[in-house]
Write a protein that holds these residues in place. Structure first.
Motif, PDB file in Angstrom:
ATOM      1  N   LEU A   1       0.900  -1.286  -0.077  1.00 15.42           N
ATOM      2  CA  LEU A   1      -0.030   0.178   0.090  1.00 15.42           C
ATOM      3  C   LEU A   1       0.904   1.115  -0.064  1.00 15.42           C
ATOM      4  O   LEU A   1       0.548   2.016  -0.534  1.00 15.42           O
ATOM      5  CB  LEU A   1      -0.856   0.164   1.324  1.00 15.42           C
ATOM      6  CG  LEU A   1      -1.859  -1.086   1.360  1.00 15.42           C
ATOM      7  CD1 LEU A   1      -2.814  -0.891   2.437  1.00 15.42           C
ATOM      8  CD2 LEU A   1      -3.122  -1.080   0.044  1.00 15.42           C
ATOM      9  N   ARG A   2       1.860   1.201   0.995  1.00 16.94           N
ATOM     10  CA  ARG A   2       2.744   2.312   0.858  1.00 16.94           C
ATOM     11  C   ARG A   2       3.400   2.675  -0.742  1.00 16.94           C
ATOM     12  O   ARG A   2       3.532   3.586  -0.914  1.00 16.94           O
ATOM     13  CB  ARG A   2       3.931   2.189   2.014  1.00 16.94           C
ATOM     14  CG  ARG A   2       3.594   2.164   3.350  1.00 16.94           C
ATOM     15  CD  ARG A   2       4.747   2.579   4.174  1.00 16.94           C
ATOM     16  NE  ARG A   2       5.605   1.329   4.156  1.00 16.94           N
ATOM     17  CZ  ARG A   2       5.412   0.077   4.782  1.00 16.94           C
ATOM     18  NH1 ARG A   2       4.663   0.155   5.546  1.00 16.94           N
ATOM     19  NH2 ARG A   2       6.414  -0.688   4.606  1.00 16.94           N
ATOM     20  N   THR A   3       3.885   1.462  -1.166  1.00 23.20           N
ATOM     21  CA  THR A   3       4.406   1.732  -2.528  1.00 23.20           C
ATOM     22  C   THR A   3       3.436   2.043  -3.687  1.00 23.20           C
ATOM     23  O   THR A   3       3.681   2.942  -4.566  1.00 23.20           O
ATOM     24  CB  THR A   3       5.183   0.282  -2.958  1.00 23.20           C
ATOM     25  OG1 THR A   3       6.196  -0.140  -2.029  1.00 23.20           O
ATOM     26  CG2 THR A   3       5.920   0.402  -4.216  1.00 23.20           C
ATOM     27  N   LYS A   4       2.472   1.396  -3.650  1.00 24.63           N
ATOM     28  CA  LYS A   4       1.316   1.468  -4.852  1.00 24.63           C
ATOM     29  C   LYS A   4       0.807   2.741  -4.769  1.00 24.63           C
ATOM     30  O   LYS A   4       0.191   3.520  -5.734  1.00 24.63           O
ATOM     31  CB  LYS A   4       0.411   0.338  -4.815  1.00 24.63           C
ATOM     32  CG  LYS A   4       1.301  -1.125  -5.091  1.00 24.63           C
ATOM     33  CD  LYS A   4       2.231  -1.092  -6.259  1.00 24.63           C
ATOM     34  CE  LYS A   4       2.855  -2.268  -6.406  1.00 24.63           C
ATOM     35  NZ  LYS A   4       3.497  -2.359  -7.753  1.00 24.63           N
ATOM     36  N   LEU A   5       0.089   3.136  -3.477  1.00 26.00           N
ATOM     37  CA  LEU A   5      -0.677   3.946  -3.092  1.00 26.00           C
ATOM     38  C   LEU A   5      -0.030   5.327  -2.719  1.00 26.00           C
ATOM     39  O   LEU A   5      -0.884   6.408  -2.364  1.00 26.00           O
ATOM     40  CB  LEU A   5      -1.943   3.697  -2.200  1.00 26.00           C
ATOM     41  CG  LEU A   5      -2.491   2.587  -2.721  1.00 26.00           C
ATOM     42  CD1 LEU A   5      -3.963   2.370  -1.791  1.00 26.00           C
ATOM     43  CD2 LEU A   5      -3.567   2.855  -3.970  1.00 26.00           C
ATOM     44  N   LYS A   6       1.262   5.301  -2.556  1.00 19.48           N
ATOM     45  CA  LYS A   6       2.040   6.382  -2.246  1.00 19.48           C
ATOM     46  C   LYS A   6       1.825   6.826  -0.633  1.00 19.48           C
ATOM     47  O   LYS A   6       1.697   8.109  -0.442  1.00 19.48           O
ATOM     48  CB  LYS A   6       1.903   7.704  -3.315  1.00 19.48           C
ATOM     49  CG  LYS A   6       2.223   7.377  -4.419  1.00 19.48           C
ATOM     50  CD  LYS A   6       3.642   6.607  -4.582  1.00 19.48           C
ATOM     51  CE  LYS A   6       3.852   6.341  -6.169  1.00 19.48           C
ATOM     52  NZ  LYS A   6       5.227   5.450  -6.411  1.00 19.48           N
ATOM     53  N   TRP A   7       1.566   5.870   0.191  1.00 20.61           N
ATOM     54  CA  TRP A   7       1.022   6.237   1.543  1.00 20.61           C
ATOM     55  C   TRP A   7       2.216   6.880   2.179  1.00 20.61           C
ATOM     56  O   TRP A   7       3.355   6.581   1.899  1.00 20.61           O
ATOM     57  CB  TRP A   7       0.580   4.965   2.452  1.00 20.61           C
ATOM     58  CG  TRP A   7      -0.751   4.531   2.223  1.00 20.61           C
ATOM     59  CD1 TRP A   7      -1.816   5.026   1.280  1.00 20.61           C
ATOM     60  CD2 TRP A   7      -1.397   3.825   2.894  1.00 20.61           C
ATOM     61  NE1 TRP A   7      -2.870   4.584   1.150  1.00 20.61           N
ATOM     62  CE2 TRP A   7      -2.717   3.721   2.370  1.00 20.61           C
ATOM     63  CE3 TRP A   7      -1.313   2.875   4.114  1.00 20.61           C
ATOM     64  CZ2 TRP A   7      -4.023   2.949   2.871  1.00 20.61           C
ATOM     65  CZ3 TRP A   7      -2.401   2.104   4.347  1.00 20.61           C
ATOM     66  CH2 TRP A   7      -3.611   1.992   3.982  1.00 20.61           C
ATOM     67  N   GLY A   8       2.086   8.093   2.876  1.00 22.56           N
ATOM     68  CA  GLY A   8       3.075   8.742   3.820  1.00 22.56           C
ATOM     69  C   GLY A   8       3.879   9.695   3.013  1.00 22.56           C
ATOM     70  O   GLY A   8       4.778  10.158   3.227  1.00 22.56           O
ATOM     71  N   GLU A   9       3.673   9.796   1.703  1.00 18.44           N
ATOM     72  CA  GLU A   9       4.262  10.755   0.875  1.00 18.44           C
ATOM     73  C   GLU A   9       3.388  12.127   0.674  1.00 18.44           C
ATOM     74  O   GLU A   9       2.324  12.082   0.634  1.00 18.44           O
ATOM     75  CB  GLU A   9       4.675  10.084  -0.652  1.00 18.44           C
ATOM     76  CG  GLU A   9       5.522   8.924  -0.509  1.00 18.44           C
ATOM     77  CD  GLU A   9       5.917   8.342  -1.970  1.00 18.44           C
ATOM     78  OE1 GLU A   9       5.348   9.129  -2.834  1.00 18.44           O
ATOM     79  OE2 GLU A   9       6.124   7.499  -2.034  1.00 18.44           O
TER      80      GLU A   9
END
Length: 281
Positions: free
Chosen positions: A273-281
């Motif tokens: 999720l962090r990689t694909k949906l750019k969570w935390g960016e």
């Protein structure tokens, strides 16, 4: 696993190149390859219709993206043949490895050092008059939607035979946990952890803003009846479509079988999720 089915994303030269490299890498080992026709014709080897490959294979390796995997999962259906997805780039939630990892990771599959992850599928039956006219399966979602120029339509929803509500909306998405990051997410639905045994009902642009998504146990049976509207379609995984009429009844339930994915890594879904949906960016 001696019989290897190979499916490549259609119209993608990079996928054909990846298939060629894969077959060359394993040509001296005791495997039988069942490569789908389109890629095989370019490689000048014997090919097989895509729909025949699940019945001939112990494992299917898909070179492409999530869309190609969805089509293969529907074909595999109740056969239970495990699928390994090789991502060629782009947004991939269900592909397991990249094309650069194939050489060093594929040995885990044939040495038994891989795991398996099962995902629920949906079945959609359409009834017209007194009889069922079609049945389709889906890994991501079953969607009732209108054509580009038609207005809202009206449908009655029942769950396990009990009346829920009458919706006026642009459409309705019934999604598996796997499909919760697809069409449903863009319509305001929540993300479900992919191995949950539940499904999600998400209205598309409902007339009443209090008509919100709801998560239900996968033991429930949902029935939607078209009450008013025109140019309404049933779509499966965004790839297969069927026109609907007023008074058609669509029953949606969990399939008696699951899609089996080969897992080569200790998968961290939150990292995905962090990689694909750019969570935390």
């Amino acid at each position: 696993m001696k019989r290897i089915g190979i499916v490549a994303k259609r119209g993608e030269p990079e996928a054909v190149k990846a298939v060629r490299d894969f077959v060359r890498r394993l040509k001296d080992r005791d495997f039988r390859f069942y490569v789908e026709k389109e890629a095989a014709s370019i490689l000048r080897i014997k090919g097989y219709p895509r729909e025949d490959i699940p019945g001939k294979s112990d494992i299917i390796i898909v070179f492409g993206g999530d869309g190609t995997i969805l089509s293969v999962a529907r074909l595999v259906g109740s056969l239970g043949v495990p699928i390994l997805g090789v991502n060629l780039g782009g947004l991939g939630f269900i592909t397991e490895i990249s094309k650069e990892e194939v050489g060093r990771e594929i040995g885990k599959v044939f040495s038994g050092k891989c795991g398996f992850e099962e995902r629920i599928m949906l079945l959609a039956d359409v009834y017209r008059g007194r009889g069922r006219i079609i049945q389709h399966n889906a890994l991501n979602d079953v969607v009732l939607n209108k054509s580009a120029l038609s207005r809202m339509f009206e449908l009655d929803i029942r769950v396990n035979g009990r009346f829920v509500s009458t919706f006026r909306a642009d459409g309705l998405i019934v999604s598996t946990p796997t499909g919760s990051t697809a069409h449903s997410l863009s319509a305001g639905g929540p993300i479900l952890y992919p191995t949950l045994e539940s499904f999600l009902m998400t209205p598309i642009c409902p007339h009443t803003l209090t008509s919100r998504p709801i998560v239900m146990p996968d033991t429930f049976i949902l029935e939607a009846t078209i009450k008013k509207g025109e140019d309404i379609y049933l779509t499966l995984d965004g790839q297969v479509g069927f026109p609907l009429k007023v008074n058609d009844r669509i029953k949606i339930r969990k399939a008696d079988y699951k899609t089996r994915f080969i897992v080569l890594h200790d998968r961290d879904y939150f990292q995905i999720l962090r990689t694909k949906l750019k969570w935390g960016e």
